[in-house]
Design a protein around this motif. Structure first.
Motif: not given
Length: 311
Positions: A49-54
């Motif tokens: 909903g905000s930032l993806p995971w790396e």
């Protein structure tokens, strides 16, 4: 003996030259990289909903040196020998025994380091790593940390991205250091008799620990890097690198974070002896960490094992 050593050194030198062409490109790639973006096949990001995971993956690889005797004693190195049949007084840590360095192990570590484009330290030191376990009779391991055999190398590897064979990607991983150390013994757990037996045949065997920087993003990349390293070791003859016999064992350090943020808390998955299982273990751990963080949980800095039967 001198002719054999010269032949081995020539093989290592030619392999080193074959990799030099790509080394400059790899160093430029790492110098100008400000943040890591995962490739399509290695994208383990989940939209929260905000930032993806790396995801970030670093490896520590232990390769058993191809030598007739152990790192600091004259005991024979022999796979599947009867328990405790190749153990010297020094291997058993009896009082008054002293180590004598195995020249072959030093030469093998230097050859491997050259093939990995490392800088060889003109002076290196051994350190004592203290931990207490039944299969380590001295209570410490002789290893290198502060001033190892070699530092600052590059390993170039390729892997298939997508379903087509022409979709090959070439990447590099930085080698932080190559160090020498003793192997430990082996604990044999008998659940039926409710006892643990100790076999010290493996205690003191020479290992090269190859420490890689966290430049990879998924299990596919890590498995490709390990397979490439395995081929280099076998071509040089410095290690048989037979994973099924425990001659090449991998520890994987894994964490996830949002793009642009500091790396997350890492976990370590220990003693993986298959490139295929390594890929599965890393991908499972990335999935586990992202699911915990998505639900507001906290990642613990811990050491874990991979159950290959359950995945």
């Amino acid at each position: 003996m001198a002719a054999t050593l010269l032949h081995d050194c020539r093989r290592g030198f030619f392999l080193f030259l074959a990799q030099v062409r790509q080394t400059g490109q790899c160093r430029q790639f790492h110098a100008r990289r400000s943040s890591r973006t995962a490739s399509t096949s290695c994208q383990h990001a989940r939209d929260t909903g905000s930032l993806p995971w790396e995801s970030v993956v670093g490896l520590e690889i232990h390769a058993q040196i191809n030598s007739a005797s152990k790192l600091f004693s004259s005991s024979e190195v022999k796979f599947a020998a009867p328990p405790n049949s190749t153990v010297s007084f020094f291997d058993a840590s009896l009082p008054g025994t002293l180590p004598t360095i195995n020249r072959r192990c030093i030469e093998a570590a230097v050859m491997t380091s050259l093939a990995l484009n490392c800088t060889i330290n003109k002076k290196s030191l051994f350190d004592r790593k203290h931990y207490f376990y039944a299969d380590l009779p001295a209570g410490y391991q002789i290893t290198q940390q502060r001033l190892p055999i070699a530092v600052n190398g590059i390993l170039t590897y390729r892997y298939q991205e997508g379903t087509s064979w022409n979709q090959m990607v070439t990447k590099c991983v930085r080698i932080k250091q190559v160090q020498l150390e003793q192997d430990s013994g082996k604990s044999l757990h008998d659940d039926v008799m409710h006892q643990t037996l100790i076999d010290l045949n493996r205690a003191g065997i020479g290992l090269m620990e190859i420490v890689m920087e966290p430049d990879m993003t998924c299990g596919l990349e890590a498995a490709a890097a390990v397979r490439e390293l395995q081929l280099i070791l076998q071509a040089l003859g410095t290690s048989h690198a037979n994973m099924s016999e425990g001659q090449l064992r991998v520890d994987a350090n894994i964490s996830v974070h949002h793009p642009g943020e500091p790396y997350g808390v890492r976990t370590e998955v220990k003693n993986i002896n298959s490139a295929r299982f390594l890929a599965k273990a890393i991908d499972y751990e990335i999935k586990r960490q992202t699911e915990i963080l998505d639900t507001g949980g906290t990642i613990m800095n811990e050491t874990r094992a991979f159950d290959y039967k359950l995945g």
